[in-house]
Design a protein around this motif. Structure first.
Motif, PDB file in Angstrom:
ATOM      1  N   LYS A 156      16.554  -1.471 -28.769  1.00 13.48           N
ATOM      2  CA  LYS A 156      15.600  -2.539 -29.080  1.00 13.48           C
ATOM      3  C   LYS A 156      14.744  -2.349 -30.363  1.00 13.48           C
ATOM      4  O   LYS A 156      14.499  -1.483 -30.809  1.00 13.48           O
ATOM      5  CB  LYS A 156      14.543  -2.548 -27.808  1.00 13.48           C
ATOM      6  N   PRO A 157      14.292  -3.641 -31.065  1.00 16.24           N
ATOM      7  CA  PRO A 157      13.575  -3.365 -32.255  1.00 16.24           C
ATOM      8  C   PRO A 157      12.304  -2.558 -31.994  1.00 16.24           C
ATOM      9  O   PRO A 157      11.394  -3.147 -30.891  1.00 16.24           O
ATOM     10  CB  PRO A 157      13.349  -4.574 -32.766  1.00 16.24           C
ATOM     11  N   GLY A 158      12.035  -1.601 -32.560  1.00 12.94           N
ATOM     12  CA  GLY A 158      10.765  -0.839 -32.515  1.00 12.94           C
ATOM     13  C   GLY A 158      10.765   0.023 -31.193  1.00 12.94           C
ATOM     14  O   GLY A 158       9.601   0.469 -30.787  1.00 12.94           O
ATOM     15  N   GLN A 159      11.915   0.260 -30.395  1.00 16.10           N
ATOM     16  CA  GLN A 159      12.011   1.112 -29.328  1.00 16.10           C
ATOM     17  C   GLN A 159      11.647   2.470 -29.590  1.00 16.10           C
ATOM     18  O   GLN A 159      11.855   3.018 -30.967  1.00 16.10           O
ATOM     19  CB  GLN A 159      13.425   1.019 -28.803  1.00 16.10           C
ATOM     20  N   GLU A 160      10.834   3.175 -29.055  1.00 22.08           N
ATOM     21  CA  GLU A 160      10.594   4.376 -29.065  1.00 22.08           C
ATOM     22  C   GLU A 160      11.510   5.470 -28.449  1.00 22.08           C
ATOM     23  O   GLU A 160      11.861   5.177 -27.119  1.00 22.08           O
ATOM     24  CB  GLU A 160       8.981   4.759 -28.613  1.00 22.08           C
ATOM     25  N   ILE A 161      11.999   6.461 -29.000  1.00 22.62           N
ATOM     26  CA  ILE A 161      13.077   7.284 -28.526  1.00 22.62           C
ATOM     27  C   ILE A 161      12.790   8.767 -28.821  1.00 22.62           C
ATOM     28  O   ILE A 161      11.842   8.789 -29.663  1.00 22.62           O
ATOM     29  CB  ILE A 161      14.536   7.019 -29.047  1.00 22.62           C
ATOM     30  N   VAL A 162      13.318   9.547 -28.079  1.00 22.50           N
ATOM     31  CA  VAL A 162      13.070  11.163 -28.291  1.00 22.50           C
ATOM     32  C   VAL A 162      14.494  11.764 -28.633  1.00 22.50           C
ATOM     33  O   VAL A 162      15.165  11.565 -27.604  1.00 22.50           O
ATOM     34  CB  VAL A 162      12.144  11.576 -27.178  1.00 22.50           C
ATOM     35  N   ILE A 163      14.524  12.154 -29.553  1.00 20.45           N
ATOM     36  CA  ILE A 163      15.679  12.858 -30.168  1.00 20.45           C
ATOM     37  C   ILE A 163      15.285  14.358 -30.642  1.00 20.45           C
ATOM     38  O   ILE A 163      14.385  14.380 -31.600  1.00 20.45           O
ATOM     39  CB  ILE A 163      16.248  12.205 -31.407  1.00 20.45           C
ATOM     40  N   PRO A 164      16.255  15.426 -30.312  1.00 16.24           N
ATOM     41  CA  PRO A 164      15.681  16.600 -31.029  1.00 16.24           C
ATOM     42  C   PRO A 164      15.843  16.740 -32.513  1.00 16.24           C
ATOM     43  O   PRO A 164      16.933  16.218 -32.964  1.00 16.24           O
ATOM     44  CB  PRO A 164      16.765  17.662 -30.189  1.00 16.24           C
ATOM     45  N   VAL A 165      15.304  17.504 -33.351  1.00 20.01           N
ATOM     46  CA  VAL A 165      15.252  17.872 -34.405  1.00 20.01           C
ATOM     47  C   VAL A 165      15.507  19.370 -34.618  1.00 20.01           C
ATOM     48  O   VAL A 165      14.852  20.339 -33.854  1.00 20.01           O
ATOM     49  CB  VAL A 165      14.195  17.333 -35.415  1.00 20.01           C
ATOM     50  N   ALA A 166      16.292  19.791 -35.745  1.00 22.41           N
ATOM     51  CA  ALA A 166      16.527  21.503 -36.051  1.00 22.41           C
ATOM     52  C   ALA A 166      16.933  21.324 -37.377  1.00 22.41           C
ATOM     53  O   ALA A 166      18.146  21.756 -37.671  1.00 22.41           O
ATOM     54  CB  ALA A 166      17.306  21.839 -34.772  1.00 22.41           C
ATOM     55  N   HIS A 167      15.721  21.780 -38.242  1.00 20.77           N
ATOM     56  CA  HIS A 167      16.062  21.681 -39.526  1.00 20.77           C
ATOM     57  C   HIS A 167      15.251  22.314 -40.414  1.00 20.77           C
ATOM     58  O   HIS A 167      13.988  22.316 -40.019  1.00 20.77           O
ATOM     59  CB  HIS A 167      16.400  20.307 -39.987  1.00 20.77           C
ATOM     60  N   HIS A 168      15.541  23.062 -41.630  1.00 22.34           N
ATOM     61  CA  HIS A 168      14.631  23.669 -42.400  1.00 22.34           C
ATOM     62  C   HIS A 168      14.424  22.712 -43.540  1.00 22.34           C
ATOM     63  O   HIS A 168      13.392  23.066 -44.463  1.00 22.34           O
ATOM     64  CB  HIS A 168      15.127  24.999 -42.944  1.00 22.34           C
ATOM     65  N   ASP A 169      15.320  21.657 -44.158  1.00 22.51           N
ATOM     66  CA  ASP A 169      15.323  21.050 -45.191  1.00 22.51           C
ATOM     67  C   ASP A 169      15.451  19.689 -44.755  1.00 22.51           C
ATOM     68  O   ASP A 169      16.496  18.853 -45.260  1.00 22.51           O
ATOM     69  CB  ASP A 169      16.731  21.498 -46.212  1.00 22.51           C
ATOM     70  N   GLY A 170      14.576  18.859 -44.256  1.00 21.06           N
ATOM     71  CA  GLY A 170      14.802  17.668 -43.657  1.00 21.06           C
ATOM     72  C   GLY A 170      13.747  16.667 -44.137  1.00 21.06           C
ATOM     73  O   GLY A 170      13.551  15.574 -43.509  1.00 21.06           O
ATOM     74  N   ASN A 171      13.221  17.114 -45.419  1.00 18.66           N
ATOM     75  CA  ASN A 171      12.195  16.363 -45.958  1.00 18.66           C
ATOM     76  C   ASN A 171      12.661  15.252 -46.903  1.00 18.66           C
ATOM     77  O   ASN A 171      13.057  15.635 -48.141  1.00 18.66           O
ATOM     78  CB  ASN A 171      11.181  17.411 -46.775  1.00 18.66           C
ATOM     79  N   TYR A 172      12.904  14.093 -46.351  1.00 15.12           N
ATOM     80  CA  TYR A 172      13.630  13.012 -47.174  1.00 15.12           C
ATOM     81  C   TYR A 172      12.960  12.332 -48.349  1.00 15.12           C
ATOM     82  O   TYR A 172      11.659  11.969 -48.093  1.00 15.12           O
ATOM     83  CB  TYR A 172      14.101  11.927 -46.172  1.00 15.12           C
ATOM     84  N   GLN A 173      13.349  12.285 -49.454  1.00 19.22           N
ATOM     85  CA  GLN A 173      12.483  12.076 -50.702  1.00 19.22           C
ATOM     86  C   GLN A 173      13.589  11.057 -51.391  1.00 19.22           C
ATOM     87  O   GLN A 173      14.805  11.019 -51.407  1.00 19.22           O
ATOM     88  CB  GLN A 173      12.035  12.942 -51.507  1.00 19.22           C
ATOM     89  N   ILE A 174      12.782   9.912 -51.888  1.00 22.16           N
ATOM     90  CA  ILE A 174      13.393   8.746 -52.747  1.00 22.16           C
ATOM     91  C   ILE A 174      12.381   8.195 -53.689  1.00 22.16           C
ATOM     92  O   ILE A 174      11.125   8.322 -53.298  1.00 22.16           O
ATOM     93  CB  ILE A 174      13.995   7.960 -52.094  1.00 22.16           C
ATOM     94  N   ASP A 175      12.655   7.819 -54.908  1.00 17.86           N
ATOM     95  CA  ASP A 175      11.916   7.248 -55.893  1.00 17.86           C
ATOM     96  C   ASP A 175      11.077   6.083 -55.299  1.00 17.86           C
ATOM     97  O   ASP A 175      11.687   5.381 -54.250  1.00 17.86           O
ATOM     98  CB  ASP A 175      12.329   7.211 -57.111  1.00 17.86           C
ATOM     99  N   GLU A 176      10.113   5.427 -55.818  1.00 16.96           N
ATOM    100  CA  GLU A 176       9.369   4.309 -55.563  1.00 16.96           C
ATOM    101  C   GLU A 176      10.316   3.052 -55.495  1.00 16.96           C
ATOM    102  O   GLU A 176      10.352   2.212 -54.433  1.00 16.96           O
ATOM    103  CB  GLU A 176       8.109   4.199 -56.335  1.00 16.96           C
ATOM    104  N   ASP A 177      11.136   3.134 -56.506  1.00 14.78           N
ATOM    105  CA  ASP A 177      12.055   1.748 -56.430  1.00 14.78           C
ATOM    106  C   ASP A 177      13.108   1.921 -55.379  1.00 14.78           C
ATOM    107  O   ASP A 177      13.519   0.961 -54.772  1.00 14.78           O
ATOM    108  CB  ASP A 177      12.778   1.861 -57.924  1.00 14.78           C
ATOM    109  N   GLY A 178      13.507   3.021 -55.188  1.00  9.86           N
ATOM    110  CA  GLY A 178      14.557   3.195 -54.024  1.00  9.86           C
ATOM    111  C   GLY A 178      13.857   3.240 -52.741  1.00  9.86           C
ATOM    112  O   GLY A 178      14.656   2.466 -52.022  1.00  9.86           O
TER     113      GLY A 178
END
Length: 222
Positions: free
Chosen positions: A131-153
């Motif tokens: 559903k739009p805006g639905q809150e879910i719980v999913i596991p994460v396991a990472h050391h390099d998960g910092n997503y970055q993109i420039d302002e235009d992107g």
């Protein structure tokens, strides 16, 4: 429905991803990284989590140069569906099938926990069962998960409704709390959390199951 799951040296979530596809009704094939072709009559390619090639250079950078990824790029260009999870998301960014980069976590520590997410869009083959805006719980396991993109992107992702999932809180420093993004044609999804780890009650939750059910329904309805 037919799914392929890639296997690289260092993949450790490939079997979990294959089982998640199978539970959703897919005939699943494991594909080795040195293969040059994908199976015929394929509907979706899964790029699993793990530590491909030991995460040397940048995470996913070596895997992106493997023979099978050239076939995956061609498959995506023809409109095929591709799902990249964790290390798979990194590989898809390195192959430019998705925009942006995954960098070292802002806290410089490996993050492993159950993580609350918000479903940002249901307008994709991967998210229509949520559903739009639905809150879910999913596991994460990472050391390099910092997503970055420039302002235009970032503006383009937001303007085109291509942010699939966002973190509640920010476990890794990702811009705009981004946990997953879609390609321009919405048929390629990359996300850092692991939906394949929550598709059975025995896992402690089933919030990942609708992602695979969404894809199955989209393919059946196509």
């Amino acid at each position: 429905m037919r799914a392929a799951v890639l296997v690289f040296p260092g993949s450790n979530c490939d079997r979990d991803l294959a089982v998640a596809f199978q539970r959703a009704g897919f005939e699943t094939h494991m594909v080795w990284h040195k293969d040059t072709e994908l199976p015929e009559r394929l509907d979706v390619v899964g790029v699993p989590g793990g530590f491909s090639y030991g995460d040397y250079l940048r995470c996913g950078a070596i895997a992106a140069q493997s023979p099978i990824m050239r076939a995956v790029a061609g498959f995506a260009a023809r409109g095929g569906h591709v799902l990249g999870i964790c290390n798979g998301f990194q590989v898809l960014c390195e192959t430019r099938l998705l925009p942006g980069v995954l960098m070292r976590n802002a806290g410089l520590k490996f993050t492993c926990k159950m993580q609350a997410l918000t479903v940002e869009t249901t307008d994709s083959p991967f998210t229509s069962a949520y559903k739009p805006g639905q809150e879910i719980v999913i596991p994460v396991a990472h050391h390099d998960g910092n997503y970055q993109i420039d302002e235009d992107g970032l503006a383009r992702l937001q303007g085109e409704d291509r942010i699939a999932f966002a973190y509640e809180g920010n476990p890794n420093g990702s811009v705009a709390h981004i946990a997953g993004v879609l390609s321009e044609n919405r048929r390629v999804l990359g996300l850092m959390p692991h939906p394949e780890r929550v598709v059975d009650e025995a896992h402690g939750g089933t919030d990942g199951a609708p992602l695979f059910a969404s894809l199955a329904e989209a393919l059946v309805s196509a």
